[in-house]
Structures are given as C-alpha cells and as structure tokens.
Design an enzyme around this catalytic site. Structure first.
Site, PDB file in Angstrom:
ATOM      1  N   VAL A  31      -7.361  -4.594   5.656  1.00 14.11           N
ATOM      2  CA  VAL A  31      -7.331  -5.954   5.351  1.00 14.11           C
ATOM      3  C   VAL A  31      -7.509  -7.152   6.614  1.00 14.11           C
ATOM      4  O   VAL A  31      -8.323  -7.792   7.200  1.00 14.11           O
ATOM      5  CB  VAL A  31      -6.274  -6.855   4.608  1.00 14.11           C
ATOM      6  CG1 VAL A  31      -6.413  -8.602   4.148  1.00 14.11           C
ATOM      7  CG2 VAL A  31      -6.012  -6.194   2.904  1.00 14.11           C
ATOM      8  N   LYS A  37       3.291  -2.341 -10.338  1.00 15.61           N
ATOM      9  CA  LYS A  37       3.177  -1.648  -8.873  1.00 15.61           C
ATOM     10  C   LYS A  37       3.106   0.166  -9.333  1.00 15.61           C
ATOM     11  O   LYS A  37       4.339  -0.044  -9.903  1.00 15.61           O
ATOM     12  CB  LYS A  37       3.608  -2.322  -7.670  1.00 15.61           C
ATOM     13  CG  LYS A  37       3.225  -2.427  -6.841  1.00 15.61           C
ATOM     14  CD  LYS A  37       1.889  -3.284  -6.392  1.00 15.61           C
ATOM     15  CE  LYS A  37       1.219  -3.115  -5.140  1.00 15.61           C
ATOM     16  NZ  LYS A  37       0.658  -4.035  -4.769  1.00 15.61           N
ATOM     17  N   GLY A  56      -5.130  -3.174   9.532  1.00 10.81           N
ATOM     18  CA  GLY A  56      -4.923  -2.143   8.344  1.00 10.81           C
ATOM     19  C   GLY A  56      -6.814  -2.412   7.608  1.00 10.81           C
ATOM     20  O   GLY A  56      -7.513  -3.089   8.427  1.00 10.81           O
ATOM     21  N   GLY A  65      -1.298  -6.445  11.811  1.00 10.83           N
ATOM     22  CA  GLY A  65      -1.259  -5.863  10.980  1.00 10.83           C
ATOM     23  C   GLY A  65      -2.867  -5.370  11.016  1.00 10.83           C
ATOM     24  O   GLY A  65      -3.472  -5.999  10.622  1.00 10.83           O
TER      25      GLY A  65
HETATM   26  N1  PHE Z   1      -3.480  -3.452  -4.258  1.00  9.07           N
HETATM   27  C1  PHE Z   1      -4.043  -4.836  -4.604  1.00  9.07           C
HETATM   28  C2  PHE Z   1      -2.656  -5.567  -3.661  1.00  9.07           C
HETATM   29  O1  PHE Z   1      -1.663  -5.739  -4.187  1.00  9.07           O
HETATM   30  C3  PHE Z   1      -4.165  -4.729  -5.726  1.00  9.07           C
HETATM   31  C4  PHE Z   1      -4.899  -3.679  -6.536  1.00  9.07           C
HETATM   32  C5  PHE Z   1      -5.570  -3.796  -7.701  1.00  9.07           C
HETATM   33  C6  PHE Z   1      -6.256  -3.875  -5.854  1.00  9.07           C
HETATM   34  C7  PHE Z   1      -6.518  -3.831  -8.258  1.00  9.07           C
HETATM   35  C8  PHE Z   1      -7.973  -3.974  -6.171  1.00  9.07           C
HETATM   36  C9  PHE Z   1      -7.598  -3.545  -8.188  1.00  9.07           C
HETATM   37  O2  PHE Z   1      -3.259  -7.071  -4.528  1.00  9.07           O
END
Ligand code: PHE
Length: 357
Positions: free
Chosen positions: A186, A82, A184, A182
């Site tokens: 999602v 990450k 946002g 939240g």
């Molecule tokens: N940010 C997303 C998560 O926490 C991970 C993700 C990775 C989304 C690659 C799209 C592509 O799950």
C-alpha cells in the site's frame, strides 16, 4: 509475565478462534472470528514470524476486531475475522507453498465460516491458489490474482485530502510534506499517488532498499527508520505494522495529521485522546484503510466496472469528512464518531448474536 493461550482467549471480546498447528513446518494457524452478526467472517491472512506463537494469536484477535469495525463502517455485510499464520523464521519457499495449500484445505474444513484476502506477508498469487483449492478467497476475477493494495492506497489518498481540508482549510497537496512509513503493497502506490498530487515525500522503511526504490520512482527523501521521529511533516502516514501510536511516540510526533493504511495504529483507544490533546487530527485506521476491502467485496458481489469501484473507494474521503466534523463539533476524537457510525450499521443490520434466541 508471559501470557498463555488461555489467558489471551479469556481476555478477548470476540466470538472464537480456530487454531491449527502445521506439523510439517511448525507454523501455527489462527483464524479469529470476532463478530459474525453481519455475515460470515472475511478478512486478510497475515503471514509473519512472531516472538512466540501466542503473539500471532493476539495479532489475529486485534486484527479481527479491526475487520468488524471496517466492514460495519463501510456498510458491507461481512463479519469481522482475520487469519494469522505464525511461521518459523527460516521457512523456505517450498515449505511455504505446502503450508499455503494446507491452509487452504483448512479453510475448506471451515466451509465458508472465514473467507480471505491478502494482508502483510501474503500475495495475490497465494490468494489465487487458496481460491482455487478452497473457493474462499474474496474478490478473485476468473480465478486470477488481484491486488487490493492500489485500491487501499487510493482510499488513503482520499482520506488524507479530507484531513488536509479539515485541518488546514484546503485539500491541496502543493507544498505539503507527507512522511510515508512502510513502502509495501500500500505504501508504495500511495507514495506514487502523493507525488502525482504534488506532495513532498519523506520515505522510511525498516528495509531501507524499499524506501530507496520508492525514492527512485517518485522522488523525495529517504529517512532512516530510527530517524523518523525527528522529521517535520504535515502528515504522518503509517503504512506498516500497528501500534506505532502510543504513549511513548505521541509526544514526539511532529505532524498535524495522522492518516495512513496500517491496521491497529493505536496501541489502545486512549491514544486517540492523546492525539487530540496534542491537536493532531487522527483518521481512524479502519476507515481510511478500507479501500481494498471495499473494492474486493464489491468485486466479490460481481461489480466489474473500474469507474464505479474507484468511486466507492473515494467515498472514504467523504465519510471521513463527516466524521471529522462530527468529532470537532462534539469535542472528541474522530475515533468515537467512526465507532458510532459502525455501531449504527451493526445494530441496524446485524442479526442476533450467535446462540441468542
Ligand atoms: N487485508 C485487508 C485489510 O486489512 C482486508 C481484505 C479483505 C482485503 C478481503 C481484500 C479482501 O483491510
């Protein structure tokens, strides 16, 4: 006591962190590579301001570990990683655009050791830009921006359904109240799916106008952020920052199920046991929130069929159903069942740890 970079790195169980300082903006870039036995690391890029840069580093490390479990849990051969870009509070649009470009150049220098997608604070447009510069954005179709949020929301809906069935004996949303924290990328589409399924919505967000926007579209009640612990709901769906489940909040919960999209919902693993002791069913975060990662990694491998993408995301519901049953049978939190499943995949498909042999 403030924890310094070296203490934090010493305490981490991951492989490495690539750190860069962007002198033009004063931003810190942390690319945390937690476990790359399954393949090159992939995970979102979070952009936020933190009390101190080291807090961004800690966030990157925790989120990277979450990605290791997430990829292994859904059987995708990416490593867990990450990126966090810790920005100053007052970063202007132009400075931000320059920073995104330099971050993309940074990914070029890593030559594919880390590939990325959106997370809190970054947008599909950022990813299109990063992809154009570096080639290391996951899931772009013809270089166009794509939003994983609706896929993640779909997976969370499937997960909540499985939890309702396990906890109450029926997967029906009619008359069930869901507290969405939240609204946002999602939380907003999730509220839409829940409303469509017949749930009663309670909506809360630190930015109250975001909750109001969702209410205008989907109905429900808006709850002030400081009043959310007083709300009775069947399901609490955390869809914002992590660590909302901890020794202070768990005794105050008024719900039967915790099932939402936020990463790192538990302050520590012991909180899973605290939830179980209160009779609250917990859907492990990295399982229920994997829909975006599942869909975008499939797109990355060339899948374009929307029906098949959705079917893959919906499998999150059946995986959770199995974990709930396994955990109930063993008298443990579903977190343990999830961890075992991910470990099995890592052991079966992970190469030797880097440097071994
Ligand atoms: N940010 C997303 C998560 O926490 C991970 C993700 C990775 C989304 C690659 C799209 C592509 O799950």
């Amino acid at each position: 006591m403030t924890r310094g970079f070296l203490d934090v790195t010493e305490a981490w169980n991951g492989e490495s962190v690539v750190t860069a300082f962007d002198s033009a903006t004063g931003a810190w870039i942390f690319v945390a590579l937690h476990d790359t036995r399954l393949g090159p690391a992939a995970g979102g890029t979070r952009m936020a301001s933190y009390p101190a840069p080291v807090d961004g580093l800690i966030d990157a490390m925790r989120l990277a570990e979450g990605m290791t479990w997430k990829w292994a849990g859904v059987g995708v051969r990416f490593g867990g990683g990450k990126a966090v870009i810790a920005i100053p509070d007052d970063l202007g649009d132009e400075a931000r655009a320059g920073l995104v470009d330099r971050y993309a150049a940074h990914l070029v220098s890593l030559r594919g050791a880390f590939q990325t997608g959106v997370d809190m604070g970054t947008t599909p447009e950022d990813m299109a830009r990063i992809g154009a510069i570096s080639g290391y954005a996951v899931g772009l179709v013809d270089g166009k921006p794509g939003d994983p949020g609706p896929y993640t929301a779909r997976g969370v809906l499937a997960g909540i359904r499985a939890a309702l069935e396990h906890r109450f004996g029926e997967a029906n949303f009619g008359g069930r109240a869901v507290l969405v924290q939240g609204l946002g990328d999602v939380g907003f589409p999730l509220a839409g799916l829940l409303a469509e399924a017949g749930a009663t919505l309670h909506l809360t967000d630190l930015r109250e106008e975001a909750a109001r926007r969702a209410q205008t579209r989907f109905g429900g009640t808006v709850i002030p952020a400081d009043g959310m612990w007083e709300v009775d709901a069947d399901v609490y769906a955390p869809c914002a920052v992590g660590a909302t489940l901890n020794p202070d909040t768990i005794p105050r919960l008024r719900c039967g199920i915790v099932a939402g999209s936020a990463n790192n919902q538990l302050l520590s693993d012991a909180d899973a046991e605290r939830l179980r002791a209160r009779g609250i069913l917990y859907a492990p975060d990295y399982v229920i929130n994997a829909g975006g990662a599942v869909a975008f990694s499939a797109i990355h491998r060339g899948e374009r069929d929307e029906t098949r993408l959705r079917a893959r995301v919906d499998e999150i519901g059946s995986s959770l159903r199995e974990m709930f049953e396994e955990a109930a049978g063993a008298g443990e939190s579903p977190l343990h069942a999830a961890r075992r499943r991910a470990r099995r995949f890592l052991d079966a498909h992970g190469g030797p740890p880097p440097g071994a042999g």
